[in-house]
Design an enzyme around this catalytic site. Structure first.
Site, PDB file in Angstrom:
ATOM      1  N   ASP A 131      13.546 -20.744 -15.424  1.00  0.00           N
ATOM      2  CA  ASP A 131      14.673 -21.287 -16.186  1.00  0.00           C
ATOM      3  C   ASP A 131      15.822 -21.708 -15.278  1.00  0.00           C
ATOM      4  O   ASP A 131      16.790 -22.297 -15.729  1.00  0.00           O
ATOM      5  CB  ASP A 131      15.155 -20.244 -17.210  1.00  0.00           C
ATOM      6  CG  ASP A 131      16.098 -20.839 -18.257  1.00  0.00           C
ATOM      7  OD1 ASP A 131      15.892 -22.007 -18.643  1.00  0.00           O
ATOM      8  OD2 ASP A 131      17.036 -20.140 -18.685  1.00  0.00           O
ATOM      9  N   SER A 169      19.451 -24.235 -22.752  1.00  0.00           N
ATOM     10  CA  SER A 169      18.002 -24.218 -22.922  1.00  0.00           C
ATOM     11  C   SER A 169      17.665 -24.043 -24.402  1.00  0.00           C
ATOM     12  O   SER A 169      18.220 -23.174 -25.067  1.00  0.00           O
ATOM     13  CB  SER A 169      17.385 -23.070 -22.116  1.00  0.00           C
ATOM     14  OG  SER A 169      17.745 -23.156 -20.759  1.00  0.00           O
ATOM     15  N   GLN A 200      10.428 -27.883 -20.477  1.00  0.00           N
ATOM     16  CA  GLN A 200      11.583 -27.344 -21.200  1.00  0.00           C
ATOM     17  C   GLN A 200      12.362 -28.481 -21.834  1.00  0.00           C
ATOM     18  O   GLN A 200      12.542 -29.541 -21.218  1.00  0.00           O
ATOM     19  CB  GLN A 200      12.496 -26.563 -20.244  1.00  0.00           C
ATOM     20  CG  GLN A 200      13.697 -25.932 -20.919  1.00  0.00           C
ATOM     21  CD  GLN A 200      14.602 -25.205 -19.919  1.00  0.00           C
ATOM     22  OE1 GLN A 200      15.475 -25.817 -19.323  1.00  0.00           O
ATOM     23  NE2 GLN A 200      14.375 -23.913 -19.742  1.00  0.00           N
TER      24      GLN A 200
END
Length: 294
Positions: A193, A213, A263
C-alpha cells in the site's frame, strides 16, 4: 520505531476472532497497509502450514482509528484439498472498516513464464529517501522508518510512451526478519500500500489532491523475502471521476516476478473544507505524497 513483527502480532480471542495491537502513529487514520497486513495474518492463523496465500482482495470501507485495536473476524468459506478460502472483516467500535477475501494454495506442477524486470539502476546507487532533509519530517517517512524506500529517477530508467503514468521504487525492510514465509507475505501486504497510489500523480505534480485507498487486490506469485530489495514497478493506466486505477509488479533483486498488485484510489481535487464523514474518508491521505517533488 515499531518492528513489523509487532505491527502484525495478533491476539487470539476465539477460534476465528483476533485482535490487532495498536502501534504508535503520526497519522490521523490507520495506515491501510497495516489493516490489510493484520487481516491477512488472521486468515493465515486459520489454515494449515502447507497452504500459502496466493491472492487477496480487500475494500477499505471506513477510516480506522490508530489509537484503538482492530478486531478481525474470520469466516472459513472453503477447505479443499488444493485451495482454502477465508473472508475477514476488520471491526472497530462495532463497524466494519475493512473487508478482505483470501485464497490459499498448496502449490502444483505447471507451466511457468514471467515478464522481464525493467532495466533500472541498482538500489545501492540511489538515495535513501529517509535521509533527504525535505522529506525527513513527512508523515510517510515518520510512519515507515523501518522501510528503506528509494525512488528510481525517471531519467535513469526506460519508460514506455504509451503508458499514462509510470513510477519505479526499490523497497526493503531495514532489519533482518525471521525465516517465516508467512511473515514475509504479510509484510509485503503491508508494504504494497506504500507509494502505489502516488504513481497516479506523476502527470499531475502541480495539482493538490485528496488521496485515499479504496480497494486493494494482490497476487503472490513466487517466494521472496521482504527484507531483501524488491522493485515495485508501478503504473496508473487511468484516472477520472475522482478515482485512479493503479497497478504494480514486484520483482526481487534477481529479476523474479514475486507479486502483482492492483489498487483503485480516491484522487479528487482537494477542497478547502474538510471532507464529510463517511466512506470518502476511508483512509487518511497522510501517507500519500509526491515522491518526485520533495
Amino acid at each position: 520505531m515499531v518492528a513489523i513483527e509487532q505491527v502484525l502480532r495478533l491476539e487470539r480471542l476465539e477460534r476465528d476472532i483476533f485482535r490487532g495491537a495498536t502501534s504508535p502513529s503520526v497519522l490521523q487514520r490507520t495506515f491501510g497497509g497495516q489493516v490489510a497486513g493484520q487481516a491477512l495474518v488472521s486468515a493465515v492463523r486459520t489454515v494449515d502450514d502447507e497452504f500459502v496465500p496466493h491472492s487477496l482482495h480487500g475494500y477499505f470501507l471506513r477510516p480506522g482509528d490508530p489509537s484503538i485495536p482492530t478486531v478481525y473476524l474470520v469466516d472459513r468459506l472453503r477447505d479443499g484439498r488444493s485451495f482454502v478460502t477465508r473472508s475477514v472483516d476488520g471491526v472497530q467500535n462495532g463497524e466494519t472498516i475493512f473487508s478482505m477475501s483470501v485464497s490459499f494454495h498448496r502449490g502444483d506442477d505447471g507451466i511457468e513464464h514471467q515478464d522481464r524486470q525493467p532495466v533500472v539502476p541498482d538500489p545501492d546507487e540511489l538515495v535513501d529517501l529517509a535521509t533527504v532533509a525535505e522529506l525527513a519530517d513527512a508523515p510517510m517517512f515518520q510512519e515507515w522508518k523501518e522501510w528503506d524506500i528509494r525512488v528510481v529517477p525517471r531519467e535513469r530508467t526506460e519508460t514506455l510512451p504509451n503508458l499514462a503514468a509510470q513510477q519505479r521504487v526499490w523497497i526493503r525492510y531495514r532489519d533482518r526478519l525471521p525465516d517465516d514465509p508467512a511473515l514475509h507475505v504479510c509484510a509485503l501486504a503491508y508494504m504494497s500500500d506504500m507509494t502505489l497510489l502516488d504513481s497516479s500523480r506523476v502527470p499531475h505534480q502541480d495539482d493538490r489532491l485528496q488521496l485515499a485507498s479504496l480497494d486493494h487486490a494482490m497476487w503472490f506469485l513466487r517466494p521472496f523475502r521482504a527484507d531483501d530489495w524488491l522493485l515495485y514497478d508501478q503504473t496508473s493506466p487511468s484516472a477520472g471521476l475522482g478515482r485512479a486505477l493503479t497497478q504494480g509488479r514486484i520483482f526481487d533483486r534477481d529479476g523474479r516476478l514475486v507479486a502483482a498488485v492492483v489498487q483503485e484510489g480516491l484522487t479528487r481535487i482537494a477542497r478547502d473544507a474538510p471532507p464529510p464523514s463517511g466512506a470518502d474518508e476511508r483512509q487518511e491521505s497522510d501517507t500519500h505524497m509526491n515522491l518526485e517533488k520533495p
